[in-house]
Write a protein that holds these residues in place. Sequence first.
Motif, mmCIF file in Angstrom:
data_model
loop_
_atom_site.group_PDB
_atom_site.id
_atom_site.type_symbol
_atom_site.label_atom_id
_atom_site.label_comp_id
_atom_site.label_asym_id
_atom_site.label_seq_id
_atom_site.Cartn_x
_atom_site.Cartn_y
_atom_site.Cartn_z
ATOM 1 N N GLN A 1 -21.206 -7.896 24.603
ATOM 2 C CA GLN A 1 -21.953 -8.426 25.735
ATOM 3 C C GLN A 1 -21.943 -9.953 25.728
ATOM 4 O OE1 GLN A 1 -23.154 -6.333 28.078
ATOM 5 N NE2 GLN A 1 -23.603 -8.153 29.303
ATOM 6 N N LEU A 2 -22.102 -10.531 24.551
ATOM 7 C CA LEU A 2 -22.070 -11.988 24.439
ATOM 8 C C LEU A 2 -20.702 -12.540 24.830
ATOM 9 C CD1 LEU A 2 -24.016 -12.499 21.077
ATOM 10 C CD2 LEU A 2 -24.755 -13.263 23.336
ATOM 11 N N LEU A 3 -19.641 -11.888 24.371
ATOM 12 C CA LEU A 3 -18.290 -12.352 24.681
ATOM 13 C C LEU A 3 -17.989 -12.288 26.174
ATOM 14 C CD1 LEU A 3 -16.343 -10.724 21.710
ATOM 15 C CD2 LEU A 3 -16.740 -13.167 22.061
ATOM 16 N N LYS A 4 -18.695 -11.399 26.881
ATOM 17 C CA LYS A 4 -18.490 -11.273 28.324
ATOM 18 C C LYS A 4 -19.361 -12.238 29.128
ATOM 19 C CE LYS A 4 -17.393 -6.326 27.989
ATOM 20 N NZ LYS A 4 -17.864 -4.957 28.318
ATOM 21 N N SER A 5 -20.350 -12.853 28.468
ATOM 22 C CA SER A 5 -21.271 -13.726 29.185
ATOM 23 C C SER A 5 -20.784 -15.174 29.147
ATOM 24 C CB SER A 5 -22.673 -13.629 28.573
ATOM 25 O OG SER A 5 -22.675 -14.102 27.239
ATOM 26 N N HIS A 6 -21.113 -15.923 30.194
ATOM 27 C CA HIS A 6 -20.721 -17.338 30.297
ATOM 28 C C HIS A 6 -19.219 -17.511 30.027
ATOM 29 C CE1 HIS A 6 -24.973 -18.355 30.410
ATOM 30 N NE2 HIS A 6 -25.161 -17.699 29.278
ATOM 31 N N THR A 7 -18.419 -16.596 30.547
ATOM 32 C CA THR A 7 -16.993 -16.553 30.188
ATOM 33 C C THR A 7 -16.283 -17.877 30.428
ATOM 34 O OG1 THR A 7 -16.983 -14.212 30.786
ATOM 35 C CG2 THR A 7 -14.851 -15.282 30.484
ATOM 36 N N ALA A 8 -16.484 -18.454 31.611
ATOM 37 C CA ALA A 8 -15.781 -19.692 31.945
ATOM 38 C C ALA A 8 -16.226 -20.843 31.053
ATOM 39 C CB ALA A 8 -16.016 -20.044 33.415
ATOM 40 N N LEU A 9 -17.531 -20.946 30.829
ATOM 41 C CA LEU A 9 -18.054 -22.048 30.010
ATOM 42 C C LEU A 9 -17.624 -21.892 28.553
ATOM 43 C CD1 LEU A 9 -21.694 -22.339 31.455
ATOM 44 C CD2 LEU A 9 -19.615 -23.509 32.185
ATOM 45 N N GLY B 1 -11.453 -23.254 24.146
ATOM 46 C CA GLY B 1 -10.104 -23.778 24.313
ATOM 47 C C GLY B 1 -9.960 -25.180 23.766
ATOM 48 N N VAL B 2 -10.964 -26.035 24.034
ATOM 49 C CA VAL B 2 -10.881 -27.438 23.625
ATOM 50 C C VAL B 2 -11.169 -27.620 22.142
ATOM 51 C CG1 VAL B 2 -11.898 -29.729 23.956
ATOM 52 C CG2 VAL B 2 -11.439 -28.279 25.940
ATOM 53 N N PRO C 1 -7.173 -27.908 18.776
ATOM 54 C CA PRO C 1 -6.978 -28.589 17.481
ATOM 55 C C PRO C 1 -6.106 -27.783 16.527
ATOM 56 C CG PRO C 1 -9.272 -28.721 18.154
ATOM 57 C CD PRO C 1 -8.612 -27.751 19.080
ATOM 58 N N ALA C 2 -6.318 -26.460 16.498
ATOM 59 C CA ALA C 2 -5.497 -25.612 15.625
ATOM 60 C C ALA C 2 -4.047 -25.594 16.085
ATOM 61 C CB ALA C 2 -6.064 -24.193 15.603
ATOM 62 N N LEU C 3 -3.831 -25.586 17.400
ATOM 63 C CA LEU C 3 -2.466 -25.595 17.921
ATOM 64 C C LEU C 3 -1.766 -26.912 17.593
ATOM 65 C CD1 LEU C 3 -0.320 -24.115 19.623
ATOM 66 C CD2 LEU C 3 -1.289 -25.254 21.643
ATOM 67 N N ALA C 4 -2.481 -28.025 17.761
ATOM 68 C CA ALA C 4 -1.900 -29.334 17.448
ATOM 69 C C ALA C 4 -1.521 -29.417 15.975
ATOM 70 C CB ALA C 4 -2.892 -30.447 17.809
ATOM 71 N N PHE C 5 -2.367 -28.880 15.109
ATOM 72 C CA PHE C 5 -2.055 -28.909 13.678
ATOM 73 C C PHE C 5 -0.854 -28.023 13.368
ATOM 74 C CE2 PHE C 5 -2.554 -27.215 9.361
ATOM 75 C CZ PHE C 5 -2.565 -28.400 8.645
ATOM 76 N N ALA C 6 -0.806 -26.848 14.010
ATOM 77 C CA ALA C 6 0.312 -25.934 13.763
ATOM 78 C C ALA C 6 1.633 -26.527 14.230
ATOM 79 C CB ALA C 6 0.055 -24.602 14.459
ATOM 80 N N TRP C 7 1.606 -27.266 15.337
ATOM 81 C CA TRP C 7 2.834 -27.831 15.890
ATOM 82 C C TRP C 7 3.240 -29.148 15.240
ATOM 83 C CZ3 TRP C 7 2.441 -27.036 21.958
ATOM 84 C CH2 TRP C 7 2.674 -25.686 22.234
ATOM 85 N N PHE C 8 2.252 -29.994 14.968
ATOM 86 C CA PHE C 8 2.571 -31.355 14.526
ATOM 87 C C PHE C 8 2.136 -31.655 13.089
ATOM 88 C CE2 PHE C 8 1.604 -31.499 19.149
ATOM 89 C CZ PHE C 8 2.906 -31.688 19.593
ATOM 90 N N GLY C 9 1.443 -30.720 12.473
ATOM 91 C CA GLY C 9 1.004 -30.934 11.102
ATOM 92 C C GLY C 9 2.135 -30.749 10.113
ATOM 93 N N PRO C 10 1.879 -31.024 8.844
ATOM 94 C CA PRO C 10 2.931 -30.905 7.826
ATOM 95 C C PRO C 10 3.365 -29.454 7.635
ATOM 96 C CG PRO C 10 0.786 -31.258 6.806
ATOM 97 C CD PRO C 10 0.589 -31.463 8.279
ATOM 98 N N VAL C 11 4.623 -29.294 7.331
ATOM 99 C CA VAL C 11 5.172 -27.964 7.047
ATOM 100 C C VAL C 11 4.942 -27.652 5.566
ATOM 101 C CG1 VAL C 11 7.272 -26.561 7.015
ATOM 102 C CG2 VAL C 11 6.916 -28.256 8.826
#
Length: 248
Positions: free
Chosen positions: A15-23, A29-30, A35-45
């Motif tokens: 129920q919580l996951l369905k509430s305030h979906t857009a917010l 997302g932000v 941040p995790a995507l930026a680290f995965a793409w540009f962080g050290p291998v």
Amino acid sequence: MVKFDMGAAWDDTLQLLKSHTALVGTIAGVFLFLPALAFAWFGPVPIEPPAGADFDQVMATFRESFRQMVPGQLVVALATMIGSVAILRLWLSRTGVSVGEALTFGLMLFPTMLVAQILSGIGIGIGFILLIIPGLYLIGRLALVAPAIADRAIYNPIEAIRTSWDLTRNNGWAVFFFLFLVNLVIVIAALIIGGIVAVIFGSEPGIGRMLGGFVEAAFGAIGSLVSVAISAAAYRQLAVGGDGDVFR
């Protein structure tokens, strides 16, 4: 004393996951995904040990790889912390809260959350040193620190830890297993999909790393969001019979 009901908590989690979906989606997302995507793409291998490496060389490679990963992982963890408190504020607030108000709240309570998480981590770490079982138990007892901070605007990290400890009395193992089972499913799904992506596209720099990083970041964000929802649902259930005034 309230007995923790996993079934009811799971229904409330959904129920919580369905509430305030857009917010919630905007904040997640932000602060959880990007941040995790930026680290995965540009962080050290991660550094691979040389072929035929002995134990000392393997450990040296591991330490160097860990050293390179720590700064980026800390940034991701701090961003996740701010986003998690903001999302919890949206879910637990009795009145309407905008994204801006939730984020402002998350930033204001960030120092409290940081200290509380550090203290909780130290306690859980000591518990793991003491034959693992105490550490697992402490995960359940301290799972409500973040929702307590978000709901009650607690600025004292010790009080936040004490609140979680009081609310989870006689329910520590139940809360832990609830968290463990749900996150286990997410981890297994992430490994399967990540493995399929790696087999099809490889993991070398380029499309393989980009897709692999996307899957890793996406499941990391999903796991974090679900964990936050689980802690909020457990808090709402246990606080009703505890010393809180949730939804009175």
